[in-house]
Design a protein around this motif. Sequence first.
Motif, PDB file in Angstrom:
ATOM      1  N   GLY A 170       0.787  -1.225   0.000  1.00  0.00           N
ATOM      2  CA  GLY A 170       0.000   0.000   0.000  1.00  0.00           C
ATOM      3  C   GLY A 170       0.817   1.273   0.000  1.00  0.00           C
ATOM      4  N   ILE A 171       2.113   1.175  -0.373  1.00  0.00           N
ATOM      5  CA  ILE A 171       2.921   2.386  -0.564  1.00  0.00           C
ATOM      6  C   ILE A 171       2.262   3.213  -1.670  1.00  0.00           C
ATOM      7  CG2 ILE A 171       5.157   3.191  -1.506  1.00  0.00           C
ATOM      8  CD1 ILE A 171       5.529   2.107   1.259  1.00  0.00           C
ATOM      9  N   ASP A 187       3.627   9.502   5.124  1.00  0.00           N
ATOM     10  CA  ASP A 187       2.950   8.353   5.737  1.00  0.00           C
ATOM     11  C   ASP A 187       3.536   7.032   5.258  1.00  0.00           C
ATOM     12  OD1 ASP A 187       1.331  10.083   7.105  1.00  0.00           O
ATOM     13  OD2 ASP A 187      -0.406   9.848   5.784  1.00  0.00           O
ATOM     14  N   ASP A 188       3.977   6.981   3.992  1.00  0.00           N
ATOM     15  CA  ASP A 188       4.616   5.748   3.497  1.00  0.00           C
ATOM     16  C   ASP A 188       5.808   5.385   4.372  1.00  0.00           C
ATOM     17  OD1 ASP A 188       2.892   5.524   1.300  1.00  0.00           O
ATOM     18  OD2 ASP A 188       4.214   6.716   0.001  1.00  0.00           O
ATOM     19  N   VAL A 189       6.603   6.402   4.714  1.00  0.00           N
ATOM     20  CA  VAL A 189       7.787   6.163   5.553  1.00  0.00           C
ATOM     21  C   VAL A 189       7.354   5.780   6.973  1.00  0.00           C
ATOM     22  CG1 VAL A 189       9.896   7.187   6.517  1.00  0.00           C
ATOM     23  CG2 VAL A 189       9.208   7.712   4.169  1.00  0.00           C
ATOM     24  N   GLY A 190       6.339   6.463   7.486  1.00  0.00           N
ATOM     25  CA  GLY A 190       5.846   6.168   8.832  1.00  0.00           C
ATOM     26  C   GLY A 190       5.299   4.757   8.964  1.00  0.00           C
ATOM     27  N   PHE A 191       4.466   4.366   7.998  1.00  0.00           N
ATOM     28  CA  PHE A 191       3.908   3.007   8.032  1.00  0.00           C
ATOM     29  C   PHE A 191       5.031   1.963   7.934  1.00  0.00           C
ATOM     30  CE2 PHE A 191      -0.265   4.852   6.430  1.00  0.00           C
ATOM     31  CZ  PHE A 191      -0.960   4.557   7.599  1.00  0.00           C
ATOM     32  N   ALA A 192       6.000   2.218   7.029  1.00  0.00           N
ATOM     33  CA  ALA A 192       7.112   1.265   6.874  1.00  0.00           C
ATOM     34  C   ALA A 192       7.931   1.198   8.162  1.00  0.00           C
ATOM     35  CB  ALA A 192       7.998   1.680   5.697  1.00  0.00           C
ATOM     36  N   TYR A 193       8.118   2.365   8.800  1.00  0.00           N
ATOM     37  CA  TYR A 193       8.895   2.386  10.044  1.00  0.00           C
ATOM     38  C   TYR A 193       8.190   1.566  11.131  1.00  0.00           C
ATOM     39  CZ  TYR A 193      11.700   4.050  13.927  1.00  0.00           C
ATOM     40  OH  TYR A 193      12.527   4.097  15.009  1.00  0.00           O
ATOM     41  N   ASP A 194       6.894   1.728  11.255  1.00  0.00           N
ATOM     42  CA  ASP A 194       6.141   0.939  12.240  1.00  0.00           C
ATOM     43  C   ASP A 194       6.263  -0.553  11.947  1.00  0.00           C
ATOM     44  OD1 ASP A 194       5.288   3.040  13.748  1.00  0.00           O
ATOM     45  OD2 ASP A 194       3.188   2.973  13.104  1.00  0.00           O
ATOM     46  N   ARG A 195       6.107  -0.893  10.672  1.00  0.00           N
ATOM     47  CA  ARG A 195       6.136  -2.309  10.259  1.00  0.00           C
ATOM     48  C   ARG A 195       7.503  -2.918  10.558  1.00  0.00           C
ATOM     49  NH1 ARG A 195       3.815  -1.150   5.641  1.00  0.00           N
ATOM     50  NH2 ARG A 195       5.730  -0.902   4.457  1.00  0.00           N
ATOM     51  N   LEU A 196       8.563  -2.209  10.216  1.00  0.00           N
ATOM     52  CA  LEU A 196       9.919  -2.754  10.383  1.00  0.00           C
ATOM     53  C   LEU A 196      10.378  -2.693  11.843  1.00  0.00           C
ATOM     54  CD1 LEU A 196      10.911  -1.381   7.021  1.00  0.00           C
ATOM     55  CD2 LEU A 196      11.553  -3.677   7.709  1.00  0.00           C
ATOM     56  N   SER A 197       9.949  -1.678  12.569  1.00  0.00           N
ATOM     57  CA  SER A 197      10.278  -1.614  13.997  1.00  0.00           C
ATOM     58  C   SER A 197       9.678  -2.800  14.735  1.00  0.00           C
ATOM     59  CB  SER A 197       9.724  -0.347  14.645  1.00  0.00           C
ATOM     60  OG  SER A 197      10.252   0.777  14.071  1.00  0.00           O
ATOM     61  N   PHE A 243      15.037   4.353   3.492  1.00  0.00           N
ATOM     62  CA  PHE A 243      13.691   4.571   2.960  1.00  0.00           C
ATOM     63  C   PHE A 243      13.265   5.974   3.380  1.00  0.00           C
ATOM     64  CE2 PHE A 243       9.020   3.631   2.886  1.00  0.00           C
ATOM     65  CZ  PHE A 243       8.956   3.377   1.530  1.00  0.00           C
ATOM     66  N   GLY A 244      13.027   6.850   2.400  1.00  0.00           N
ATOM     67  CA  GLY A 244      12.829   8.254   2.740  1.00  0.00           C
ATOM     68  C   GLY A 244      11.692   8.925   2.015  1.00  0.00           C
ATOM     69  N   TRP A 245      11.535  10.197   2.328  1.00  0.00           N
ATOM     70  CA  TRP A 245      10.507  11.058   1.719  1.00  0.00           C
ATOM     71  C   TRP A 245      10.930  12.512   1.901  1.00  0.00           C
ATOM     72  CZ3 TRP A 245       7.831  14.759   4.602  1.00  0.00           C
ATOM     73  CH2 TRP A 245       6.873  15.498   3.868  1.00  0.00           C
ATOM     74  N   GLY A 246      10.537  13.351   0.963  1.00  0.00           N
ATOM     75  CA  GLY A 246      10.576  14.794   1.174  1.00  0.00           C
ATOM     76  C   GLY A 246      11.923  15.466   0.998  1.00  0.00           C
ATOM     77  N   ALA A 247      12.808  14.908   0.202  1.00  0.00           N
ATOM     78  CA  ALA A 247      14.128  15.531   0.035  1.00  0.00           C
ATOM     79  C   ALA A 247      14.020  16.827  -0.759  1.00  0.00           C
ATOM     80  CB  ALA A 247      15.063  14.578  -0.682  1.00  0.00           C
ATOM     81  N   ARG A 248      14.939  17.755  -0.479  1.00  0.00           N
ATOM     82  CA  ARG A 248      15.022  18.961  -1.307  1.00  0.00           C
ATOM     83  C   ARG A 248      15.817  18.632  -2.570  1.00  0.00           C
ATOM     84  NH1 ARG A 248      19.432  23.141   1.383  1.00  0.00           N
ATOM     85  NH2 ARG A 248      20.960  21.599   2.041  1.00  0.00           N
ATOM     86  N   ILE A 249      15.704  19.519  -3.554  1.00  0.00           N
ATOM     87  CA  ILE A 249      16.347  19.233  -4.836  1.00  0.00           C
ATOM     88  C   ILE A 249      17.403  20.285  -5.179  1.00  0.00           C
ATOM     89  CG2 ILE A 249      14.417  17.921  -5.800  1.00  0.00           C
ATOM     90  CD1 ILE A 249      13.573  20.453  -7.290  1.00  0.00           C
ATOM     91  N   ILE A 250      18.242  19.918  -6.135  1.00  0.00           N
ATOM     92  CA  ILE A 250      19.268  20.818  -6.663  1.00  0.00           C
ATOM     93  C   ILE A 250      18.610  21.772  -7.672  1.00  0.00           C
ATOM     94  CG2 ILE A 250      21.271  20.906  -8.233  1.00  0.00           C
ATOM     95  CD1 ILE A 250      22.260  19.698  -5.764  1.00  0.00           C
TER      96      ILE A 250
END
Length: 295
Positions: free
Chosen positions: A137-138, A223-233, A265-272
Amino acid sequence: MAIKNLGYLGFSVKDMVAWRQCLSGNFGLMEVAAAKDPHETTLFRMDCRAWRIAIHHSPEEDDLAYVGYEVGNAQDLATMAEQNRQAGVVITQGDAVLIQQRGVVDMISFSDPFGLTIELYYGATDVFDQPFVSSTGISGFLTGNQGMGHIVRCVPDAAKALDFYTQVMGFKMSDIVDLTLGPDMKLPLYFLHCNERQHTLAIAAIPSPKKIHHFMLEALSMDDVGFAYDRLSAANLTTTTLGKHTNDHMFSFYSRTPSGIELEFGWGARIIDVNWSVTRHNNVSIWGHKPTNND
Ligand code: FE2
Protein backbone atom coordinates in the motif's frame (compact mmCIF):
# COMPACT_ATOMS: atom_id res chain seq x y z
CA MET A 1 26.06 15.75 -18.92
CA ALA A 2 25.05 12.60 -20.73
CA ILE A 3 24.01 10.56 -17.68
CA LYS A 4 20.42 11.44 -16.82
CA ASN A 5 19.68 9.33 -13.76
CA LEU A 6 20.13 6.11 -11.81
CA GLY A 7 17.87 3.71 -13.68
CA TYR A 8 18.25 0.32 -12.05
CA LEU A 9 20.21 -1.83 -9.61
CA GLY A 10 21.04 -5.55 -9.80
CA PHE A 11 22.10 -7.65 -6.83
CA SER A 12 23.64 -11.14 -6.64
CA VAL A 13 22.19 -12.67 -3.49
CA LYS A 14 22.35 -15.88 -1.51
CA ASP A 15 18.86 -15.75 0.02
CA MET A 16 16.25 -14.97 -2.63
CA VAL A 17 13.30 -15.62 -0.30
CA ALA A 18 14.58 -13.14 2.29
CA TRP A 19 15.24 -10.49 -0.38
CA ARG A 20 11.74 -10.91 -1.80
CA GLN A 21 10.33 -10.43 1.68
CA CYS A 22 12.53 -7.35 2.14
CA LEU A 23 11.68 -5.56 -1.11
CA SER A 24 8.10 -6.67 -1.57
CA GLY A 25 6.87 -7.57 1.93
CA ASN A 26 8.64 -4.83 3.86
CA PHE A 27 9.10 -1.93 1.44
CA GLY A 28 6.17 -2.40 -0.92
CA LEU A 29 7.91 -2.86 -4.26
CA MET A 30 5.93 -4.80 -6.86
CA GLU A 31 7.27 -8.21 -7.79
CA VAL A 32 7.01 -8.49 -11.56
CA ALA A 33 6.12 -12.18 -11.61
CA ALA A 34 6.47 -14.92 -9.06
CA ALA A 35 9.57 -16.86 -10.06
CA LYS A 36 8.79 -20.51 -10.71
CA ASP A 37 12.21 -21.49 -9.46
CA PRO A 38 13.36 -19.67 -6.30
CA HIS A 39 16.86 -19.55 -7.77
CA GLU A 40 15.75 -17.61 -10.85
CA THR A 41 16.14 -13.87 -11.28
CA THR A 42 13.31 -11.86 -9.73
CA LEU A 43 12.47 -8.33 -10.89
CA PHE A 44 10.78 -5.58 -8.90
CA ARG A 45 8.93 -2.48 -10.04
CA MET A 46 8.64 0.95 -8.42
CA ASP A 47 6.80 2.87 -11.14
CA CYS A 48 5.87 2.68 -14.82
CA ARG A 49 9.17 1.02 -15.70
CA ALA A 50 9.18 -2.72 -16.37
CA TRP A 51 11.67 -3.14 -13.50
CA ARG A 52 13.97 -1.13 -11.23
CA ILE A 53 15.65 -3.76 -9.03
CA ALA A 54 16.76 -7.26 -10.05
CA ILE A 55 17.93 -9.96 -7.67
CA HIS A 56 19.87 -12.89 -9.06
CA HIS A 57 20.53 -16.03 -7.05
CA SER A 58 24.20 -16.73 -6.40
CA PRO A 59 25.75 -19.37 -4.14
CA GLU A 60 28.84 -17.19 -3.53
CA GLU A 61 28.02 -13.52 -4.12
CA ASP A 62 25.94 -11.43 -1.74
CA ASP A 63 26.44 -7.88 -2.96
CA LEU A 64 25.48 -5.26 -5.50
CA ALA A 65 26.26 -6.74 -8.92
CA TYR A 66 25.67 -3.83 -11.29
CA VAL A 67 24.37 -0.27 -11.49
CA GLY A 68 22.39 0.99 -14.49
CA TYR A 69 22.65 4.67 -15.39
CA GLU A 70 20.34 6.04 -18.07
CA VAL A 71 21.34 8.19 -21.02
CA GLY A 72 18.90 9.81 -23.42
CA ASN A 73 19.70 8.28 -26.78
CA ALA A 74 22.21 6.50 -29.03
CA GLN A 75 24.36 9.62 -29.49
CA ASP A 76 24.75 10.11 -25.74
CA LEU A 77 25.62 6.44 -25.30
CA ALA A 78 28.32 6.75 -27.96
CA THR A 79 29.64 9.94 -26.33
CA MET A 80 29.89 8.24 -22.93
CA ALA A 81 31.60 5.20 -24.46
CA GLU A 82 34.17 7.45 -26.13
CA GLN A 83 34.77 9.48 -22.95
CA ASN A 84 35.45 6.27 -21.03
CA ARG A 85 37.70 4.83 -23.76
CA GLN A 86 39.78 8.00 -23.76
CA ALA A 87 40.20 7.58 -20.00
CA GLY A 88 41.49 4.04 -20.53
CA VAL A 89 38.31 2.25 -19.45
CA VAL A 90 37.62 -1.04 -21.23
CA ILE A 91 34.10 -0.95 -22.70
CA THR A 92 31.99 -4.02 -23.43
CA GLN A 93 29.13 -3.65 -25.88
CA GLY A 94 25.91 -5.21 -24.55
CA ASP A 95 25.09 -8.44 -26.38
CA ALA A 96 21.62 -9.41 -27.57
CA VAL A 97 20.92 -11.62 -24.53
CA LEU A 98 21.84 -8.94 -21.99
CA ILE A 99 19.98 -6.22 -23.90
CA GLN A 100 16.89 -8.42 -23.89
CA GLN A 101 17.24 -9.20 -20.17
CA ARG A 102 17.55 -5.52 -19.27
CA GLY A 103 14.72 -4.56 -21.63
CA VAL A 104 16.64 -1.67 -23.19
CA VAL A 105 17.38 -0.58 -26.75
CA ASP A 106 21.16 -0.56 -26.38
CA MET A 107 23.77 -0.62 -23.62
CA ILE A 108 27.44 -0.79 -22.76
CA SER A 109 29.12 -2.00 -19.60
CA PHE A 110 32.44 -1.41 -17.88
CA SER A 111 33.95 -1.35 -14.42
CA ASP A 112 34.50 1.62 -12.13
CA PRO A 113 38.07 1.94 -10.72
CA PHE A 114 37.26 -0.46 -7.86
CA GLY A 115 35.40 -3.24 -9.63
CA LEU A 116 31.74 -2.22 -9.61
CA THR A 117 30.04 -3.04 -12.91
CA ILE A 118 28.41 0.01 -14.46
CA GLU A 119 25.90 -0.31 -17.27
CA LEU A 120 24.93 2.68 -19.40
CA TYR A 121 21.79 2.26 -21.47
CA TYR A 122 19.02 4.03 -23.29
CA GLY A 123 15.50 2.98 -24.23
CA ALA A 124 14.25 1.27 -21.06
CA THR A 125 10.85 -0.44 -21.18
CA ASP A 126 7.78 1.34 -19.77
CA VAL A 127 4.63 -0.64 -18.99
CA PHE A 128 1.95 2.00 -18.47
CA ASP A 129 -0.65 -0.60 -19.44
CA GLN A 130 0.21 -2.55 -16.26
CA PRO A 131 -0.16 -0.02 -13.42
CA PHE A 132 2.23 -0.12 -10.48
CA VAL A 133 0.50 -1.66 -7.45
CA SER A 134 2.41 -1.70 -4.18
CA SER A 135 2.34 -4.93 -2.20
CA THR A 136 2.08 -2.98 1.08
CA GLY A 137 0.00 0.00 0.00
CA ILE A 138 2.92 2.39 -0.56
CA SER A 139 1.41 5.34 -2.45
CA GLY A 140 4.32 5.30 -4.89
CA PHE A 141 8.01 6.09 -5.36
CA LEU A 142 9.63 9.32 -6.52
CA THR A 143 11.48 8.37 -9.72
CA GLY A 144 11.05 10.03 -13.14
CA ASN A 145 13.74 12.57 -13.98
CA GLN A 146 15.32 12.02 -10.56
CA GLY A 147 15.84 8.31 -11.19
CA MET A 148 15.13 5.50 -8.75
CA GLY A 149 17.16 6.79 -5.79
CA HIS A 150 20.78 6.96 -4.71
CA ILE A 151 23.69 4.73 -3.71
CA VAL A 152 26.68 5.25 -1.41
CA ARG A 153 29.76 3.65 -2.97
CA CYS A 154 32.42 2.35 -0.56
CA VAL A 155 35.94 2.66 -2.00
CA PRO A 156 39.51 2.39 -0.69
CA ASP A 157 40.58 5.64 -2.42
CA ALA A 158 38.01 8.45 -2.49
CA ALA A 159 40.14 10.79 -4.62
CA LYS A 160 40.53 8.18 -7.36
CA ALA A 161 36.82 7.36 -7.33
CA LEU A 162 35.88 11.06 -7.34
CA ASP A 163 38.14 11.70 -10.29
CA PHE A 164 36.48 8.92 -12.28
CA TYR A 165 32.89 9.80 -11.40
CA THR A 166 33.29 13.56 -11.96
CA GLN A 167 35.84 13.76 -14.81
CA VAL A 168 34.88 10.67 -16.83
CA MET A 169 31.25 10.03 -15.88
CA GLY A 170 30.31 13.71 -15.56
CA PHE A 171 28.72 13.80 -12.10
CA LYS A 172 28.76 17.17 -10.34
CA MET A 173 29.61 17.84 -6.69
CA SER A 174 26.66 18.65 -4.44
CA ASP A 175 28.34 18.80 -1.06
CA ILE A 176 30.78 17.24 1.38
CA VAL A 177 29.94 15.93 4.83
CA ASP A 178 32.83 15.65 7.28
CA LEU A 179 32.09 12.69 9.49
CA THR A 180 33.75 13.01 12.88
CA LEU A 181 35.37 9.71 13.80
CA GLY A 182 37.46 11.00 16.72
CA PRO A 183 38.95 14.18 18.25
CA ASP A 184 41.33 14.69 15.29
CA MET A 185 39.78 12.32 12.79
CA LYS A 186 37.37 13.38 10.10
CA LEU A 187 36.17 11.33 7.15
CA PRO A 188 34.83 13.29 4.18
CA LEU A 189 31.82 11.90 2.35
CA TYR A 190 31.35 13.26 -1.19
CA PHE A 191 27.84 13.68 -2.61
CA LEU A 192 27.34 13.94 -6.38
CA HIS A 193 24.37 14.74 -8.60
CA CYS A 194 23.44 14.24 -12.25
CA ASN A 195 19.91 15.71 -12.13
CA GLU A 196 17.63 17.46 -9.61
CA ARG A 197 18.05 14.70 -7.03
CA GLN A 198 20.39 16.18 -4.41
CA HIS A 199 22.67 13.18 -4.74
CA THR A 200 22.44 10.14 -6.95
CA LEU A 201 25.85 8.87 -5.86
CA ALA A 202 27.97 9.35 -2.76
CA ILE A 203 31.62 8.33 -2.40
CA ALA A 204 32.88 7.13 0.98
CA ALA A 205 36.34 5.83 1.84
CA ILE A 206 34.82 3.43 4.35
CA PRO A 207 36.29 -0.07 4.65
CA SER A 208 33.45 -2.39 3.68
CA PRO A 209 33.08 -5.95 2.47
CA LYS A 210 30.24 -4.67 0.25
CA LYS A 211 30.42 -2.43 -2.84
CA ILE A 212 27.89 0.02 -1.39
CA HIS A 213 26.96 1.04 2.14
CA HIS A 214 23.32 1.61 1.24
CA PHE A 215 20.84 2.40 -1.46
CA MET A 216 17.96 4.83 -0.98
CA LEU A 217 14.39 4.64 -2.26
CA GLU A 218 12.13 7.71 -1.89
CA ALA A 219 8.42 7.30 -1.25
CA LEU A 220 5.76 9.80 -2.36
CA SER A 221 4.35 10.52 1.11
CA MET A 222 5.55 10.90 4.69
CA ASP A 223 2.95 8.35 5.74
CA ASP A 224 4.62 5.75 3.50
CA VAL A 225 7.79 6.16 5.55
CA GLY A 226 5.85 6.17 8.83
CA PHE A 227 3.91 3.01 8.03
CA ALA A 228 7.11 1.27 6.87
CA TYR A 229 8.89 2.39 10.04
CA ASP A 230 6.14 0.94 12.24
CA ARG A 231 6.14 -2.31 10.26
CA LEU A 232 9.92 -2.75 10.38
CA SER A 233 10.28 -1.61 14.00
CA ALA A 234 7.73 -4.21 15.07
CA ALA A 235 9.87 -6.86 13.35
CA ASN A 236 13.11 -5.46 14.87
CA LEU A 237 14.41 -4.75 11.35
CA THR A 238 15.28 -1.05 11.63
CA THR A 239 18.95 -0.15 12.05
CA THR A 240 18.31 3.54 12.80
CA THR A 241 15.53 5.68 14.16
CA LEU A 242 13.75 8.17 11.92
CA GLY A 243 15.87 11.20 11.08
CA LYS A 244 16.49 14.07 8.67
CA HIS A 245 19.71 14.41 6.69
CA THR A 246 21.67 17.67 6.60
CA ASN A 247 22.35 17.77 2.87
CA ASP A 248 19.27 16.51 1.03
CA HIS A 249 16.91 17.08 4.03
CA MET A 250 15.59 13.55 3.47
CA PHE A 251 13.22 12.33 6.18
CA SER A 252 14.16 8.65 6.42
CA PHE A 253 15.24 5.61 8.37
CA TYR A 254 17.53 2.69 7.63
CA SER A 255 16.97 -1.05 7.56
CA ARG A 256 19.27 -3.88 6.53
CA THR A 257 18.84 -6.06 3.47
CA PRO A 258 19.55 -9.80 3.75
CA SER A 259 22.95 -9.21 2.08
CA GLY A 260 24.07 -6.78 4.80
CA ILE A 261 23.68 -3.69 2.59
CA GLU A 262 21.53 -1.01 4.21
CA LEU A 263 18.34 0.29 2.63
CA GLU A 264 17.40 3.91 3.34
CA PHE A 265 13.69 4.57 2.96
CA GLY A 266 12.83 8.25 2.74
CA TRP A 267 10.51 11.06 1.72
CA GLY A 268 10.58 14.79 1.17
CA ALA A 269 14.13 15.53 0.03
CA ARG A 270 15.02 18.96 -1.31
CA ILE A 271 16.35 19.23 -4.84
CA ILE A 272 19.27 20.82 -6.66
CA ASP A 273 18.45 23.96 -8.64
CA VAL A 274 20.51 26.31 -10.82
CA ASN A 275 21.49 28.37 -7.78
CA TRP A 276 23.06 25.42 -5.95
CA SER A 277 26.56 26.00 -4.58
CA VAL A 278 28.80 23.27 -3.19
CA THR A 279 28.54 23.27 0.61
CA ARG A 280 30.06 21.49 3.61
CA HIS A 281 28.35 19.90 6.60
CA ASN A 282 29.72 18.62 9.88
CA ASN A 283 27.04 16.03 10.47
CA VAL A 284 25.06 13.66 8.29
CA SER A 285 21.82 14.32 10.14
CA ILE A 286 20.00 17.39 11.45
CA TRP A 287 18.24 15.13 13.95
CA GLY A 288 17.60 11.41 14.42
CA HIS A 289 19.11 8.48 12.51
CA LYS A 290 20.28 7.11 15.86
CA PRO A 291 21.40 3.47 15.84
CA THR A 292 18.82 1.01 17.10
CA ASN A 293 19.59 -2.20 18.95
CA ASN A 294 18.66 -4.37 16.00
CA ASP A 295 22.18 -4.90 14.65
FE1 FE2 B 1 21.43 7.96 1.77
